[in-house]
Design a protein around this motif. Structure first.
Motif, PDB file in Angstrom:
ATOM      1  N   UNK A  13       0.865  -1.236   0.058  1.00  0.00           N
ATOM      2  CA  UNK A  13       0.017  -0.059  -0.018  1.00  0.00           C
ATOM      3  C   UNK A  13       1.010   1.478  -0.023  1.00  0.00           C
ATOM      4  N   UNK A  14       0.425   2.369  -0.601  1.00  0.00           N
ATOM      5  CA  UNK A  14       1.172   3.730  -0.339  1.00  0.00           C
ATOM      6  C   UNK A  14       0.011   4.873  -0.130  1.00  0.00           C
ATOM      7  N   UNK A  15       0.818   5.922   0.388  1.00  0.00           N
ATOM      8  CA  UNK A  15      -0.108   6.819   0.759  1.00  0.00           C
ATOM      9  C   UNK A  15       0.843   8.075   0.407  1.00  0.00           C
ATOM     10  N   UNK A  16       0.157   9.251   0.411  1.00  0.00           N
ATOM     11  CA  UNK A  16       0.842  10.543   0.035  1.00  0.00           C
ATOM     12  C   UNK A  16       1.459  11.167   1.283  1.00  0.00           C
ATOM     13  N   UNK A  17       2.138  12.238   1.202  1.00  0.00           N
ATOM     14  CA  UNK A  17       2.525  12.669   2.470  1.00  0.00           C
ATOM     15  C   UNK A  17       1.775  12.849   3.712  1.00  0.00           C
ATOM     16  N   UNK A  18       2.232  12.512   4.701  1.00  0.00           N
ATOM     17  CA  UNK A  18       1.265  12.167   5.849  1.00  0.00           C
ATOM     18  C   UNK A  18       1.177  13.700   6.531  1.00  0.00           C
ATOM     19  N   UNK A  19      -0.028  14.226   6.897  1.00  0.00           N
ATOM     20  CA  UNK A  19      -0.267  15.462   7.340  1.00  0.00           C
ATOM     21  C   UNK A  19      -0.471  15.169   9.007  1.00  0.00           C
ATOM     22  N   UNK A  20       0.085  16.274   9.787  1.00  0.00           N
ATOM     23  CA  UNK A  20      -0.262  15.887  11.039  1.00  0.00           C
ATOM     24  C   UNK A  20      -1.587  15.908  11.408  1.00  0.00           C
ATOM     25  N   UNK A  21      -2.258  14.944  12.263  1.00  0.00           N
ATOM     26  CA  UNK A  21      -3.807  15.186  12.731  1.00  0.00           C
ATOM     27  C   UNK A  21      -4.556  14.802  11.426  1.00  0.00           C
ATOM     28  N   UNK A  22      -3.926  14.469  10.410  1.00  0.00           N
ATOM     29  CA  UNK A  22      -4.950  14.431   9.219  1.00  0.00           C
ATOM     30  C   UNK A  22      -4.480  13.117   8.445  1.00  0.00           C
ATOM     31  N   UNK A  23      -5.167  11.816   8.720  1.00  0.00           N
ATOM     32  CA  UNK A  23      -4.790  10.707   8.113  1.00  0.00           C
ATOM     33  C   UNK A  23      -4.626  10.635   6.445  1.00  0.00           C
ATOM     34  N   UNK A  24      -3.635  10.186   5.820  1.00  0.00           N
ATOM     35  CA  UNK A  24      -3.718  10.051   4.335  1.00  0.00           C
ATOM     36  C   UNK A  24      -4.402   8.612   3.992  1.00  0.00           C
ATOM     37  N   UNK A  25      -5.120   8.761   3.001  1.00  0.00           N
ATOM     38  CA  UNK A  25      -5.790   7.251   2.593  1.00  0.00           C
ATOM     39  C   UNK A  25      -4.497   6.389   2.073  1.00  0.00           C
ATOM     40  N   UNK A  26      -4.505   5.036   2.399  1.00  0.00           N
ATOM     41  CA  UNK A  26      -3.755   4.128   1.902  1.00  0.00           C
ATOM     42  C   UNK A  26      -4.393   3.515   0.831  1.00  0.00           C
ATOM     43  N   UNK A  27      -3.626   3.378  -0.200  1.00  0.00           N
ATOM     44  CA  UNK A  27      -4.271   2.772  -1.519  1.00  0.00           C
ATOM     45  C   UNK A  27      -3.516   1.263  -1.449  1.00  0.00           C
ATOM     46  N   UNK A  28      -4.310   0.377  -1.952  1.00  0.00           N
ATOM     47  CA  UNK A  28      -3.600  -1.105  -1.648  1.00  0.00           C
ATOM     48  C   UNK A  28      -3.413  -1.632  -3.219  1.00  0.00           C
ATOM     49  N   UNK A  29      -2.477  -2.367  -3.435  1.00  0.00           N
ATOM     50  CA  UNK A  29      -2.217  -3.169  -4.470  1.00  0.00           C
ATOM     51  C   UNK A  29      -3.182  -4.288  -4.568  1.00  0.00           C
ATOM     52  N   UNK A  30      -2.989  -5.143  -5.621  1.00  0.00           N
ATOM     53  CA  UNK A  30      -3.751  -6.339  -5.824  1.00  0.00           C
ATOM     54  C   UNK A  30      -3.364  -7.519  -5.118  1.00  0.00           C
ATOM     55  N   UNK A  31      -2.321  -7.255  -4.510  1.00  0.00           N
ATOM     56  CA  UNK A  31      -1.764  -8.534  -3.810  1.00  0.00           C
ATOM     57  C   UNK A  31      -0.873  -9.597  -4.259  1.00  0.00           C
ATOM     58  N   UNK A  32      -0.098 -10.109  -3.887  1.00  0.00           N
ATOM     59  CA  UNK A  32       0.680 -11.598  -4.154  1.00  0.00           C
ATOM     60  C   UNK A  32       0.218 -12.542  -3.321  1.00  0.00           C
ATOM     61  N   UNK A  33      -0.452 -13.518  -3.795  1.00  0.00           N
ATOM     62  CA  UNK A  33      -0.783 -14.991  -2.970  1.00  0.00           C
ATOM     63  C   UNK A  33       0.386 -15.743  -2.874  1.00  0.00           C
ATOM     64  N   UNK A  34       1.056 -15.858  -1.983  1.00  0.00           N
ATOM     65  CA  UNK A  34       2.125 -16.731  -1.639  1.00  0.00           C
ATOM     66  C   UNK A  34       1.820 -17.904  -1.041  1.00  0.00           C
ATOM     67  N   UNK A  35       2.352 -18.990  -1.738  1.00  0.00           N
ATOM     68  CA  UNK A  35       1.986 -20.386  -1.063  1.00  0.00           C
ATOM     69  C   UNK A  35       3.300 -21.125  -0.796  1.00  0.00           C
ATOM     70  N   UNK A  36       3.383 -21.527   0.273  1.00  0.00           N
ATOM     71  CA  UNK A  36       4.870 -22.252   0.725  1.00  0.00           C
ATOM     72  C   UNK A  36       4.591 -23.563   1.104  1.00  0.00           C
TER      73      UNK A  36
END
Lengths: 117, 112
Positions: free
Chosen positions: A93-116
Motif C-alpha cells: 500500500x502507499x499514501x501521500x505525505x502524511x499531514x499531522x492530525x490528518x490521516x492520508x488514505x492508503x491505497x492497496x495493490x492487488x496482492x501477491x498470493x504466496x504459497x509455501x
C-alpha cells in the motif's frame, strides 16, 4: 487513475527458499506499507517505510523479513527463509505525505498470493 | 494494542439498507477508514472519518463518534455487487508514523 501494482500475482515456493515480492507504489506517494492476510483472517500490518528507511514494523516482521526501495519506483519485500506459516496474501500500500492530525488514505495493490509448500 | 470489533456476517435484500457497526479501543487514534474487499482481491478504499459526524459518498455513508469509540458504515440501495467483506480500519499514529489496524471484516451477502 494511478494505482499500486504488484508482481507476481501468485508465487509458490518450497519451505526454506527466499522470495521477493515486488510493488510499484503510486508515483507521487511517499509512504509505503506491506500488509499480509492469511486466508480467512484479518489484514495485518507488517511494516511501513518512508525516506528510505523503516518507520515502524510489527512483531510479525522479524529478521527473516526485509524491505528495500532499490530504485525510484520499486518497493520490495524479501522473505529470506520461508516457512509454511508465511503462506498468505501480501498487500503493498502507499499514501501521500502524511499531514499531522490528518490521516492520508492508503491505497492497496492487488496482492501477491504466496504459497509455501 | 488495538481492539477493533465488527460483526462477522450480515445478510440483506437487494435495494435495502444495511448498517455495519464498528467499535474500537486504540491508542494514538488518528482516524477511521472503511474498505471493501471482494474475495481474493485487495481492500478498496470507501471512506474515512477524522471528526465526529456523518460523511456521505453516494450510496455509502460513514459515521464516527470518537468519544464512544464507535463508527458505522451505511450502505443504501443495496446491489448484488455490494456482496463483499467490509473492513473497519483505525489509523494509529505512533511517532509520526501512521499504520492501519484492521478489524476482522464483516461479510455482507446481498440476496435478490
Amino acid at each position: 487513475e494511478p494505482e499500486v501494482t504488484q508482481t507476481p500475482s501468485h508465487q509458490v515456493t518450497q519451505m526454506g527458499q527466499e522470495v521477493i515480492l515486488r510493488c510499484v507504489p503510486i508515483s507521487n506517494h511517499l509512504y509505503f506499507y506491506w500488509y499480509r492476510q492469511i486466508l480467512g483472517q484479518k489484514v495485518e500490518f507488517l511494516v511501513s517505510f518512508y525516506n528510505n528507511e523503516i518507520s515502524e514494523k510489527s512483531e510479525i516482521f522479524d529478521d527473516q523479513f526485509s524491505v528495500e526501495r532499490p530504485d525510484g519506483s520499486n518497493f520490495t519485500l524479501k522473505i529470506r527463509s520461508t516457512k509454511l506459516e508465511d503462506s498468505a496474501m501480501y498487500f503493498c500500500a502507499s499514501s501521500e505525505a502524511v499531514v499531522i492530525e490528518q490521516p492520508e488514505t492508503q491505497y492497496f495493490g492487488p496482492g501477491t498470493r504466496l504459497l509455501v509448500l | 494494542g488495538q481492539n477493533i470489533d465488527q460483526p462477522t456476517e450480515m445478510t440483506a435484500t437487494e435495494g435495502a439498507i444495511v448498517q455495519i457497526n464498528c467499535t474500537y479501543q486504540t491508542s494514538g487514534f488518528n482516524g477511521l477508514f472503511w474498505y471493501q474487499q471482494h474475495a481474493g482481491e485487495a481492500p478498496t478504499f470507501l471512506s474515512y472519518n477524522v471528526l465526529d459526524g456523518l460523511e456521505e459518498k453516494g450510496r455509502f455513508s460513514s459515521f464516527l463518534s470518537r468519544s464512544k469509540g464507535y463508527s458505522y458504515l451505511l450502505l443504501k440501495e443495496l446491489q448484488m455487487k455490494d456482496s463483499a467483506s467490509y473492513l473497519c480500519a483505525v489509523s494509529v499514529e505512533d511517532a509520526n508514523d501512521y499504520k492501519l489496524s484492521f478489524g476482522a471484516g464483516t461479510t455482507v451477502t446481498v440476496r435478490a
